[in-house]
Design a protein around this motif. Structure first.
Motif, PDB file in Angstrom:
ATOM      1  N   GLN A 104      -5.220   6.851  -2.970  1.00 14.08           N
ATOM      2  CA  GLN A 104      -5.828   8.094  -3.448  1.00 14.08           C
ATOM      3  C   GLN A 104      -5.469   9.249  -2.519  1.00 14.08           C
ATOM      4  OE1 GLN A 104     -10.080   7.954  -3.651  1.00 14.08           O
ATOM      5  NE2 GLN A 104     -10.288  10.052  -4.398  1.00 14.08           N
ATOM      6  N   ALA A 105      -5.457   8.989  -1.200  1.00 13.25           N
ATOM      7  CA  ALA A 105      -5.094  10.034  -0.244  1.00 13.25           C
ATOM      8  C   ALA A 105      -3.644  10.474  -0.441  1.00 13.25           C
ATOM      9  CB  ALA A 105      -5.300   9.532   1.182  1.00 13.25           C
ATOM     10  N   ALA A 106      -2.752   9.530  -0.727  1.00 13.32           N
ATOM     11  CA  ALA A 106      -1.355   9.881  -0.968  1.00 13.32           C
ATOM     12  C   ALA A 106      -1.220  10.766  -2.201  1.00 13.32           C
ATOM     13  CB  ALA A 106      -0.522   8.608  -1.134  1.00 13.32           C
ATOM     14  N   SER A 107      -2.037  10.497  -3.220  1.00 13.00           N
ATOM     15  CA  SER A 107      -2.017  11.333  -4.421  1.00 13.00           C
ATOM     16  C   SER A 107      -2.479  12.752  -4.095  1.00 13.00           C
ATOM     17  CB  SER A 107      -2.904  10.709  -5.501  1.00 13.00           C
ATOM     18  OG  SER A 107      -2.974  11.530  -6.644  1.00 13.00           O
ATOM     19  N   ILE A 108      -3.508  12.863  -3.256  1.00 13.87           N
ATOM     20  CA  ILE A 108      -4.000  14.185  -2.850  1.00 13.87           C
ATOM     21  C   ILE A 108      -2.933  14.923  -2.058  1.00 13.87           C
ATOM     22  CG2 ILE A 108      -5.687  15.382  -1.398  1.00 13.87           C
ATOM     23  CD1 ILE A 108      -7.689  13.187  -2.156  1.00 13.87           C
ATOM     24  N   ARG A 113       8.540   7.662  13.330  1.00 12.62           N
ATOM     25  CA  ARG A 113       7.394   6.749  13.196  1.00 12.62           C
ATOM     26  C   ARG A 113       6.408   7.280  12.167  1.00 12.62           C
ATOM     27  NH1 ARG A 113       6.463   2.596  16.582  1.00 12.62           N
ATOM     28  NH2 ARG A 113       4.243   2.691  16.085  1.00 12.62           N
ATOM     29  N   LYS A 114       5.931   6.387  11.327  1.00 12.92           N
ATOM     30  CA  LYS A 114       5.069   6.778  10.218  1.00 12.92           C
ATOM     31  C   LYS A 114       3.733   7.347  10.700  1.00 12.92           C
ATOM     32  CE  LYS A 114       2.862   3.611   7.968  1.00 12.92           C
ATOM     33  NZ  LYS A 114       2.478   2.479   7.078  1.00 12.92           N
ATOM     34  N   GLY A 115       3.058   6.642  11.590  1.00 17.66           N
ATOM     35  CA  GLY A 115       1.731   7.064  12.023  1.00 17.66           C
ATOM     36  C   GLY A 115       1.700   8.446  12.643  1.00 17.66           C
ATOM     37  N   PRO A 116       2.515   8.703  13.688  1.00 18.06           N
ATOM     38  CA  PRO A 116       2.516  10.047  14.295  1.00 18.06           C
ATOM     39  C   PRO A 116       2.904  11.155  13.329  1.00 18.06           C
ATOM     40  CG  PRO A 116       3.538   8.448  15.769  1.00 18.06           C
ATOM     41  CD  PRO A 116       3.311   7.737  14.472  1.00 18.06           C
ATOM     42  N   LEU A 117       3.847  10.879  12.414  1.00 15.91           N
ATOM     43  CA  LEU A 117       4.257  11.910  11.450  1.00 15.91           C
ATOM     44  C   LEU A 117       3.112  12.232  10.490  1.00 15.91           C
ATOM     45  CD1 LEU A 117       6.464  13.729  10.252  1.00 15.91           C
ATOM     46  CD2 LEU A 117       7.138  11.802   8.800  1.00 15.91           C
ATOM     47  N   GLU A 118       2.424  11.209  10.006  1.00 16.96           N
ATOM     48  CA  GLU A 118       1.304  11.452   9.104  1.00 16.96           C
ATOM     49  C   GLU A 118       0.180  12.214   9.811  1.00 16.96           C
ATOM     50  OE1 GLU A 118       1.879   7.462   6.292  1.00 16.96           O
ATOM     51  OE2 GLU A 118       0.217   7.591   7.722  1.00 16.96           O
ATOM     52  N   GLU A 119      -0.135  11.810  11.028  1.00 15.35           N
ATOM     53  CA  GLU A 119      -1.208  12.462  11.773  1.00 15.35           C
ATOM     54  C   GLU A 119      -0.862  13.917  12.071  1.00 15.35           C
ATOM     55  OE1 GLU A 119      -4.759  13.164  13.622  1.00 15.35           O
ATOM     56  OE2 GLU A 119      -4.148  11.463  12.383  1.00 15.35           O
ATOM     57  N   ALA A 120       0.390  14.163  12.486  1.00 20.40           N
ATOM     58  CA  ALA A 120       0.807  15.536  12.780  1.00 20.40           C
ATOM     59  C   ALA A 120       0.787  16.399  11.523  1.00 20.40           C
ATOM     60  CB  ALA A 120       2.199  15.536  13.404  1.00 20.40           C
ATOM     61  N   SER A 121       1.209  15.842  10.388  1.00 17.17           N
ATOM     62  CA  SER A 121       1.209  16.600   9.134  1.00 17.17           C
ATOM     63  C   SER A 121      -0.214  16.966   8.731  1.00 17.17           C
ATOM     64  CB  SER A 121       1.871  15.780   8.020  1.00 17.17           C
ATOM     65  OG  SER A 121       3.231  15.518   8.324  1.00 17.17           O
ATOM     66  N   SER A 170      11.161   2.535   6.165  1.00 12.17           N
ATOM     67  CA  SER A 170      12.147   1.577   6.666  1.00 12.17           C
ATOM     68  C   SER A 170      11.417   0.608   7.586  1.00 12.17           C
ATOM     69  CB  SER A 170      13.265   2.301   7.418  1.00 12.17           C
ATOM     70  OG  SER A 170      14.197   1.385   7.951  1.00 12.17           O
ATOM     71  N   GLY A 171      11.373  -0.642   7.186  1.00  3.40           N
ATOM     72  CA  GLY A 171      10.608  -1.600   7.964  1.00  3.40           C
ATOM     73  C   GLY A 171       9.127  -1.365   7.791  1.00  3.40           C
ATOM     74  N   LYS A 172       8.362  -1.555   8.865  1.00  5.61           N
ATOM     75  CA  LYS A 172       6.914  -1.431   8.775  1.00  5.61           C
ATOM     76  C   LYS A 172       6.424  -0.031   9.111  1.00  5.61           C
ATOM     77  CE  LYS A 172       2.643  -3.175  10.840  1.00  5.61           C
ATOM     78  NZ  LYS A 172       2.043  -4.063  11.861  1.00  5.61           N
ATOM     79  N   ASP A 173       7.020   0.609  10.111  1.00  3.92           N
ATOM     80  CA  ASP A 173       6.401   1.801  10.688  1.00  3.92           C
ATOM     81  C   ASP A 173       7.301   3.023  10.761  1.00  3.92           C
ATOM     82  OD1 ASP A 173       3.882   0.649  11.213  1.00  3.92           O
ATOM     83  OD2 ASP A 173       4.666  -0.325  13.001  1.00  3.92           O
ATOM     84  N   TYR A 174       8.451   3.021  10.117  1.00  3.55           N
ATOM     85  CA  TYR A 174       9.378   4.126  10.283  1.00  3.55           C
ATOM     86  C   TYR A 174       9.822   4.700   8.937  1.00  3.55           C
ATOM     87  CZ  TYR A 174       9.926   3.125  15.255  1.00  3.55           C
ATOM     88  OH  TYR A 174       9.696   2.946  16.596  1.00  3.55           O
ATOM     89  N   ASN A 221       0.839  -1.193   0.000  1.00  2.00           N
ATOM     90  CA  ASN A 221       0.000   0.000   0.000  1.00  2.00           C
ATOM     91  C   ASN A 221       0.870   1.236   0.000  1.00  2.00           C
ATOM     92  OD1 ASN A 221      -2.330  -1.536   0.125  1.00  2.00           O
ATOM     93  ND2 ASN A 221      -2.288  -1.634   2.356  1.00  2.00           N
ATOM     94  N   ARG A 222       0.471   2.233  -0.729  1.00  5.15           N
ATOM     95  CA  ARG A 222       1.268   3.441  -0.824  1.00  5.15           C
ATOM     96  C   ARG A 222       1.210   4.205   0.499  1.00  5.15           C
ATOM     97  NH1 ARG A 222       0.834   8.243  -5.353  1.00  5.15           N
ATOM     98  NH2 ARG A 222       2.643   9.392  -4.648  1.00  5.15           N
ATOM     99  N   HIS A 223       2.339   4.750   0.929  1.00  3.27           N
ATOM    100  CA  HIS A 223       2.404   5.506   2.166  1.00  3.27           C
ATOM    101  C   HIS A 223       1.964   6.945   1.920  1.00  3.27           C
ATOM    102  CE1 HIS A 223       4.429   2.046   3.853  1.00  3.27           C
ATOM    103  NE2 HIS A 223       5.254   2.061   2.839  1.00  3.27           N
ATOM    104  N   LEU A 224       1.355   7.523   2.939  1.00  8.02           N
ATOM    105  CA  LEU A 224       0.675   8.803   2.770  1.00  8.02           C
ATOM    106  C   LEU A 224       1.626   9.924   2.369  1.00  8.02           C
ATOM    107  CD1 LEU A 224      -2.194   9.920   3.033  1.00  8.02           C
ATOM    108  CD2 LEU A 224      -1.638  10.596   5.362  1.00  8.02           C
ATOM    109  N   LEU A 225       2.849   9.912   2.880  1.00  2.21           N
ATOM    110  CA  LEU A 225       3.803  10.998   2.618  1.00  2.21           C
ATOM    111  C   LEU A 225       4.922  10.565   1.669  1.00  2.21           C
ATOM    112  CD1 LEU A 225       4.087  12.450   6.238  1.00  2.21           C
ATOM    113  CD2 LEU A 225       2.673  13.292   4.362  1.00  2.21           C
ATOM    114  N   SER A 226       4.649   9.566   0.845  1.00  2.00           N
ATOM    115  CA  SER A 226       5.676   9.068  -0.079  1.00  2.00           C
ATOM    116  C   SER A 226       6.227  10.182  -0.953  1.00  2.00           C
ATOM    117  CB  SER A 226       5.096   7.978  -0.981  1.00  2.00           C
ATOM    118  OG  SER A 226       4.753   6.841  -0.240  1.00  2.00           O
TER     119      SER A 226
END
Length: 373
Positions: free
Chosen positions: A306-310, A172-180, A149-153, A129-134
Motif C-alpha cells: 500500500q505504501a508503494a502505491s502511495i 542500497r534499497k534501505g538508505p535510498l528509500e529512507e532518504a527519499s 538486484s538481489g536482496k538489497d540493491y 513484497n513490493r518495493h517502495l520505489l518500484s
C-alpha cells in the motif's frame, strides 16, 4: 534468431546473458531497439515473451486479456485483466511455426527447473513484497529504470539486463528509500510551494465556477422554454389531439427537462461541497504527519504494498546521477498538486478539484530536491 535464443536458454544461459550477448553483437531487438531480458523470458502465465509465445510453435491464442480504461488515471490509461484459461481460444497456424516442439519443451523444462531452485530459497517469500520505489527510479545516463538486484540493491536495467549502459552504480534499497522519504517529508512541500498551489487552485476554482454558473443560467432559460412548450403540448393532448408525433414531442421534452434539472442539482451540490483549503502551515503539518505515519509502518510487510502505491502517486521520479563531482546523487521530483492532495485527503482532494488544477501547478516554481547517496 528465435531458434538460437531457445537453444541458448535450454543450454543454460539466462535471459539477461542472452540479451547482453545479442546487444553486444549489434542484433536489433523486435522493435528495432536493444534487447531486454523481459522481452526474452516474459511471463509464462500470460504467454508473453519469446520463450513463452505459442505462436512460434504454430498456435495462435485469442482472448487471453480483457482491456478496459483505468478510471483513476487522468490520461484514461488502459489496463487489462487476464481471463481464465478456460476462456482462451486456440487456433492452429502451422505456417507460422518457427520452433520445433522439442526445443519448446526443452525451454519449458529449463524454466520449471530454475523456478524450483528459486522458490526453494528462504528469501523468495520476502522478495515477493513490493518495493517502495518500484518503477520510480531512473538512470540519468541512459534513462532506463533502476530495478531491484538481489536482496538489497537497485541497479540500472540498461546495464543489468541489456548491457547497453556504462552505469554500474548499485544503490542500497534501505538508505535510498529512507532518504527519499526524508526529502519528501521535509524539502518538497515548502510554504512557498503551498502558497503557489493555493493561489492557482483558487484561480482555477473561480474559472470553473464561472463556467458552471454560465451553464446553469443557460439551463434555467431552457427549462423555462420547456415548461411553456410542454404546457402547449399538454393542452393539445387534452383537446384530443393524441397523435404519435405529439406523444414523441412530449417524451423528448420531458427527458430533456429531467436531464437539465438533474445537472443543475449536481452543479449546486458540487459548489456547496467545495472544500476550502487549509492554510499553508496547516497543510505542511498535515503532510509531514501523514508521511511520518507512513514511515513508521513500513516494517510491516502487509503495509509496504500500500505504501508503494502511495509513493507512486506522490513521486514522479527519482533520478540517479552516478558521476557527480561530489559523489553519486539522487534527485526527487514530485507534483505539488499530488503532495497537497495527499495532505488533505487524496479522494476528497481529487473530487474537490485539486486534480483539475494539477497541470497548472505542477511545474511552476517547483524545483526538485537532491541528496547524496
Amino acid at each position: 534468431m528465435v531458434r538460437q535464443i531457445y537453444r541458448w536458454f535450454a543450454g543454460g544461459l539466462s535471459s539477461i546473458q542472452i540479451a547482453t550477448r545479442l546487444n553486444a553483437d549489434g542484433v536489433p531487438g523486435p522493435r528495432g531497439g536493444p534487447w531486454n531480458a523481459s522481452t526474452i523470458r516474459g511471463d509464462p502465465k500470460k504467454l508473453v515473451g519469446i520463450l513463452n509465445n505459442p505462436l512460434y510453435t504454430g498456435r495462435l491464442v485469442w482472448k487471453r486479456r480483457h482491456w478496459r480504461r483505468d478510471p483513476d488515471s487522468e490520461k484514461r490509461e488502459r489496463r487489462y485483466q487476464l481471463r481464465d484459461p478456460s476462456e482462451w481460444i486456440e487456433v492452429g497456424v502451422p505456417d507460422l511455426r518457427i520452433v520445433d516442439d522439442s526445443d519448446f519443451e526443452a525451454v519449458q523444462a529449463e524454466m520449471n527447473a530454475r523456478k524450483r531452485s528459486i522458490t526453494s530459497l528462504p528469501l523468495a517469500q520476502g522478495n515477493r513484497n513490493r518495493h517502495l520505489l518500484s518503477g520510480l527510479i531512473r538512470c540519468s545516463c541512459c534513462g532506463s529504470n533502476y530495478t531491484i538486484s538481489g536482496k538489497d540493491y537497485y541497479r540500472c536495467a540498461g546495464q543489468k539486463e541489456r548491457g547497453t549502459c556504462d552505469n554500474r552504480l548499485s544503490v542500497r534499497k534501505g538508505p535510498l528509500e529512507e532518504a527519499s522519504l526524508t526529502v519528501i517529508q521535509h524539502h518538497l512541500l515548502t510554504e512557498d510551494h503551498v502558497r503557489l498551489f493555493i493561489a492557482e487552485y483558487e484561480r482555477e476554482a473561480t474559472r470553473l465556477a464561472r463556467i458552471d454558473s454560465h451553464e446553469a443560467d443557460t439551463a434555467r432559460i431552457r427549462l423555462q422554454q420547456l415548461e411553456r412548450e410542454l404546457g402547449n403540448l399538454y393542452e393539445n393532448l387534452l383537446a384530443g389531439i393524441a397523435t404519435p408525433a405529439l406523444r414523441q414531442m412530449i417524451d423528448e421534452r420531458e427527458t430533456e427537462k429531467a436531464r437539465l434539472i438533474s445537472r443543475n442539482a449536481t452543479v449546486d451540490r458540487g459548489v456547496a461541497s467545495q472544500p476550502p483549503l487549509p492554510t499553508p502551515f496547516v497543510l505542511q503539518a498535515q503532510f509531514r504527519a501523514r508521511i511520518a505515519a507512513l514511515r513508521s509502518t513500513l516494517e510491516d510487510p502487509a503495509v509496504r504494498g500500500q505504501a508503494a502505491s502511495i509513493m507512486s502517486r506522490l513521486i514522479e521520479s527519482v533520478t540517479i546521477y552516478p558521476d557527480e563531482p561530489e559523489g553519486p546523487a539522487a534527485e526527487v521530483v514530485a507534483s505539488v498538486a499530488s503532495l497537497v492532495a495527499y495532505a488533505i485527503n487524496d479522494n476528497a482532494a481529487r473530487e474537490g478539484g485539486v486534480s483539475r488544477s494539477k497541470a497548472v501547478v505542477a511545474g511552476a516554481g517547483f524545483e526538485p530536491a537532491a541528496f547524496r547517496l
